[in-house]
Design an enzyme around this catalytic site. Sequence first.
Site, short mmCIF file in Angstrom:
data_model
loop_
_atom_site.label_atom_id
_atom_site.label_comp_id
_atom_site.label_asym_id
_atom_site.label_seq_id
_atom_site.Cartn_x
_atom_site.Cartn_y
_atom_site.Cartn_z
N ASN A 9 0.86 -1.19 0.00
CA ASN A 9 0.00 0.00 0.00
C ASN A 9 0.90 1.24 0.00
O ASN A 9 1.46 1.60 1.03
CB ASN A 9 -0.90 -0.04 1.25
N TRP A 10 1.02 1.85 -1.15
CA TRP A 10 1.92 3.00 -1.28
C TRP A 10 1.36 4.26 -0.61
O TRP A 10 2.09 5.21 -0.38
CB TRP A 10 2.19 3.32 -2.76
N LYS A 11 0.08 4.29 -0.37
CA LYS A 11 -0.57 5.50 0.16
C LYS A 11 -0.22 6.68 -0.74
O LYS A 11 -0.14 6.52 -1.96
CB LYS A 11 -0.17 5.72 1.62
N HIS A 95 -9.69 1.33 4.57
CA HIS A 95 -8.44 1.52 5.29
C HIS A 95 -8.69 2.47 6.47
O HIS A 95 -9.47 3.40 6.35
CB HIS A 95 -7.36 2.10 4.37
N GLU A 97 -7.06 4.83 7.65
CA GLU A 97 -6.80 6.26 7.36
C GLU A 97 -8.01 6.88 6.66
O GLU A 97 -8.36 8.03 6.88
CB GLU A 97 -5.52 6.39 6.51
N GLU A 166 -5.88 -4.95 10.14
CA GLU A 166 -4.85 -3.95 10.42
C GLU A 166 -5.15 -3.22 11.73
O GLU A 166 -5.89 -2.23 11.73
CB GLU A 166 -4.77 -2.92 9.29
N GLY A 172 2.11 2.04 10.80
CA GLY A 172 3.10 3.12 10.71
C GLY A 172 3.77 3.45 12.04
O GLY A 172 4.44 4.47 12.15
N SER A 212 2.97 -2.35 10.24
CA SER A 212 4.42 -2.46 10.49
C SER A 212 5.00 -3.84 10.13
O SER A 212 5.85 -4.37 10.85
CB SER A 212 4.75 -2.10 11.94
N GLY A 233 2.68 -1.27 4.26
CA GLY A 233 2.79 0.15 3.92
C GLY A 233 4.25 0.53 3.69
O GLY A 233 4.82 0.27 2.64
N GLY A 234 4.86 1.11 4.71
CA GLY A 234 6.22 1.66 4.60
C GLY A 234 7.22 0.73 3.92
O GLY A 234 7.98 1.16 3.05
P1 PGA Z 1 2.58 0.16 7.60
O1 PGA Z 1 1.15 0.43 6.91
O2 PGA Z 1 3.09 -1.15 7.05
O3 PGA Z 1 3.43 1.33 7.19
O4 PGA Z 1 2.35 0.07 9.07
C1 PGA Z 1 0.25 -0.61 6.68
C2 PGA Z 1 -1.03 -0.09 6.07
O5 PGA Z 1 -1.47 0.99 6.47
O6 PGA Z 1 -1.61 -0.73 5.19
#
Ligand code: PGA
Length: 249
Positions: A9-11, A95, A97, A166, A172, A212, A233-234
């Site tokens: 997930n590049w966001k 998600h 967010e 999640e 994050g 994470s 994500g990251g």
């Molecule tokens: P993260 O993000 O791996 O940076 O914690 C995961 C996500 O939000 O899908």
Amino acid sequence: MRKKIAAGNWKMNLTLQQGNELVKDVLQNGKPTDVEVIFCVPYLYLKDLNELVREANGFYIAAQNLHEKEKGAYTGEISAIMLKHLRIRYCILGHSERRQYYNDSDAILKEKLNIAYQNDITPIFCCGESLEIRKSGKHIEYVINQLKNTLFYYPDKISGTIIAYEPIWAIGTGETASPEQAEEMHAAIRSELSKKFGENIAENVSILYGGSVTPANAADLFSCANVDGGLVGGASLKAEDFTRIINSF
Ligand code: PGA
């Protein structure tokens, strides 16, 4: 049969050029044949990157959101039909967010699921509890309720859907759920699916863990009986890290 999936997930990160390079590098590094890799990218990149993975077996491009209505006066929004016509077959929905910053309530997510299914787009449907709920010990009940309010309205469509658990406190933050915590939730979700829709359907839903995930913890998480992969994500923003995660099954 449920699939093993590594989704990135590049966001709102990377330029198109950086994204292009990243996808090319990951393609070149390769993956186990039985693992599906999904890059969830900004809308603007969907067309180009979909072209890039078109001939690569088991690599897909996904959107990160879509609008709940079919079409109309919704300035700045993207519809499921638009995605379908770009041959995008996956889309992240729900998600945390989006739930937190953009008002994606269960009621809206129910509509988003409906329009996605109508357009043959497979949701990567996110759920997960806050730290407060985790501390109260009601996390399982809470997450199952998120699913009951949304996904469970579509019994005919659930088979093949991807669920991503999640926990918000792990996104994050560098704090990962332990394999035991992940497995507890994933097993509870699968057992609920089985109870409601039957074992065949429950066995045909991939449940990913997100929050994470790194090359250092992916193998332990993915070895849990009910963890079918990760939504990353990251660590999906670097070809080397994401490749190591893809090869952690
Ligand atoms: P993260 O993000 O791996 O940076 O914690 C995961 C996500 O939000 O899908």
